[in-house]
Design a protein around this motif. Structure first.
Motif, PDB file in Angstrom:
ATOM      1  N   THR A 173       0.823  -1.216   0.000  1.00 25.97           N
ATOM      2  CA  THR A 173       0.000   0.000   0.000  1.00 25.97           C
ATOM      3  C   THR A 173       0.857   1.267   0.000  1.00 25.97           C
ATOM      4  O   THR A 173       0.315   2.368   0.151  1.00 25.97           O
ATOM      5  CB  THR A 173      -0.935   0.043   1.228  1.00 25.97           C
ATOM      6  N   ARG A 186      -9.025   8.538  -2.249  1.00 29.76           N
ATOM      7  CA  ARG A 186      -7.930   7.664  -1.835  1.00 29.76           C
ATOM      8  C   ARG A 186      -7.756   6.601  -2.912  1.00 29.76           C
ATOM      9  O   ARG A 186      -8.678   5.807  -3.175  1.00 29.76           O
ATOM     10  CB  ARG A 186      -8.268   7.013  -0.485  1.00 29.76           C
ATOM     11  N   ASP A 210      -0.071   3.992  -2.467  1.00 31.64           N
ATOM     12  CA  ASP A 210      -1.383   4.636  -2.324  1.00 31.64           C
ATOM     13  C   ASP A 210      -1.215   6.147  -2.187  1.00 31.64           C
ATOM     14  O   ASP A 210      -0.245   6.621  -1.590  1.00 31.64           O
ATOM     15  CB  ASP A 210      -2.107   4.111  -1.073  1.00 31.64           C
ATOM     16  N   CYS A 214      -5.615   3.360  -4.315  1.00 28.41           N
ATOM     17  CA  CYS A 214      -4.748   2.265  -3.859  1.00 28.41           C
ATOM     18  C   CYS A 214      -4.386   1.436  -5.090  1.00 28.41           C
ATOM     19  O   CYS A 214      -5.071   0.469  -5.433  1.00 28.41           O
ATOM     20  CB  CYS A 214      -5.460   1.411  -2.815  1.00 28.41           C
ATOM     21  N   THR A 215      -3.332   1.844  -5.764  1.00 25.65           N
ATOM     22  CA  THR A 215      -3.090   1.328  -7.111  1.00 25.65           C
ATOM     23  C   THR A 215      -2.791  -0.164  -7.136  1.00 25.65           C
ATOM     24  O   THR A 215      -3.286  -0.876  -8.008  1.00 25.65           O
ATOM     25  CB  THR A 215      -1.955   2.115  -7.786  1.00 25.65           C
ATOM     26  N   HIS A 254     -12.637   4.169  -6.347  1.00 17.76           N
ATOM     27  CA  HIS A 254     -11.997   5.159  -5.471  1.00 17.76           C
ATOM     28  C   HIS A 254     -13.032   5.959  -4.669  1.00 17.76           C
ATOM     29  O   HIS A 254     -12.801   6.289  -3.504  1.00 17.76           O
ATOM     30  CB  HIS A 254     -11.130   6.116  -6.287  1.00 17.76           C
ATOM     31  N   ARG A 275      -1.059   4.751   7.134  1.00 18.71           N
ATOM     32  CA  ARG A 275      -0.578   5.382   5.894  1.00 18.71           C
ATOM     33  C   ARG A 275       0.929   5.274   5.766  1.00 18.71           C
ATOM     34  O   ARG A 275       1.677   5.686   6.649  1.00 18.71           O
ATOM     35  CB  ARG A 275      -1.014   6.835   5.852  1.00 18.71           C
TER      36      ARG A 275
END
Ligand code: GDP
Ligand code: CA
Length: 325
Positions: free
Chosen positions: A48, A58, A51, A60-61, A112, A149
């Motif tokens: 993450t 937000r 992200d 979160c690729t 997203h 994060r």
């Protein structure tokens, strides 16, 4: 002492497998594993640290790449995004002067928006990810490495760049002088991460970027130790074939950070964490040096150019036995 007789192939229907994954490389192997394992046999722990917040959402690729791939929706050309997605929203935003530097399709936007709304309502990323996985019909368990994060920062001659600025906006052109995972010191593993590694029969490190995809997962508190101490069979797959990454900047990144750009160089990064390392036929001359690191080596075709080849590679991985020495 690990049993040498354990066999993890098709004759062991109840085996559980956990994969550590980034985006495209991780998603492809996870898809192969899900295809050959029994329902609910696979847990994917996803990076993450890519992200980021963008357009108020937000994103979160890597989680989304794995989500779309496991639900057979990924764009077959890019490997990320949704197949056939449209860009009405992005184009409308561009008309308002918003630079469309980061491609987000209309259907992808919904992911997203949903995630952001649920996070703002107080749910954790683990909970939202589970909702997305269930709604997408996944039989595998998808979990973020952490609910805290973490943000990858790339040190370059031009200064420190946010990960997506380096990766997407600047197209990975900058020489990577260093990598930092901001927030990692205070990141706890998400619920289920340590348990999955400790309790599964097999842990697979997917052929993801070792520095920016697998690196952050291993840096989350307790994850490296769980991998060192688990009784699971631990198998990694090299993302470097013939001295090159199939896609993306992993090869250049390894070089500029002082690693050898080969499957041997990747094996050195994972030394002590793997029982087996899977390398491509093209690299068979490197097997003795990799074995000297204390890993057994499986040499096979590791290029997952179609869905059948993902499953074939997954089957080969699940058929390995405990190394005899
Ligand atoms: P990203 O987060 O989308 O950049 O993707 P990952 O970190 O999961 O994977 C990137 C790495 O996957 C690259 O270094 C590629 O060389 C590797 N990769 C992609 N496809 C394949 C494949 O079919 N076989 C192998 N062995 N590696 C692959
Ligand atoms: Ca990624």
């Amino acid at each position: 002492m690990k049993s040498e007789s354990t066999h993890l192939g098709q004759d062991s229907p109840n085996r559980t497998v956990v994969a550590l994954a980034g985006g495209v490389g991780g998603a492809k192997l996870s898809h192969g594993l899900a295809a050959v394992l029994p329902e609910a046999g696979l847990t994917v722990i996803v990076n993450t640290a890519d992200d980021f917040d963008h357009l108020g959402l937000r994103m979160c690729t890597d989680l989304d790449t794995v989500l779309y791939t496991l639900s057979n929706r990924e764009n077959p050309v890019t490997g990320w995004g949704i197949d056939g997605d449209t860009r009405v929203t992005l184009d409308a935003l561009a008309e308002y002067g918003q630079d469309p530097w980061f491609m987000v399709g209309d259907h992808d936007f919904a992911t997203h928006i949903f995630r952001t709304e649920r996070l703002q309502a107080g749910e954790t990323l683990t909970q939202v990810t589970a909702r997305l996985a269930t709604a997408s019909g996944l039989s595998s368990t998808l979990i973020p490495m952490t609910n805290d994060r973490v943000a990858t920062l790339i040190e370059t001659a031009e200064g420190r760049l946010d990960f997506q600025d380096y990766f997407v906006a600047r197209r990975q052109q900058d020489v990577v002088l260093g990598v930092r995972f901001d927030g990692i010191a205070h990141a706890s593993p998400a619920p289920g991460v340590i348990e999955a590694i400790a309790d599964s029969d097999v842990v697979v490190i997917a052929p993801s970027n070792p520095v920016v995809s697998i690196g952050p997962i291993l840096a989350v508190e307790g994850v490296g130790q769980a991998l060192e101490t688990t009784s699971a069979l631990r198998i990694g797959v090299s993302p470097i074939i013939g001295g090159k990454a199939l896609k993306g900047p992993a090869d250049r990144m390894l070089a500029s950070l002082g690693h050898e750009v080969s499957s041997l160089g990747v094996a050195r990064i994972y030394e002590g964490l793997l029982d087996w390392f899977v390398i491509d036929d093209a690299d068979n001359d490197l097997a003795p040096q990799i074995e000297a690191l204390g890993m057994a080596v499986l040499i096979t075709d590791t290029i997952m150019s179609d869905r059948g080849k993902r499953a074939t590679l997954a089957r080969s991985i699940l058929d390995v036995k405990w190394p005899t020495s």
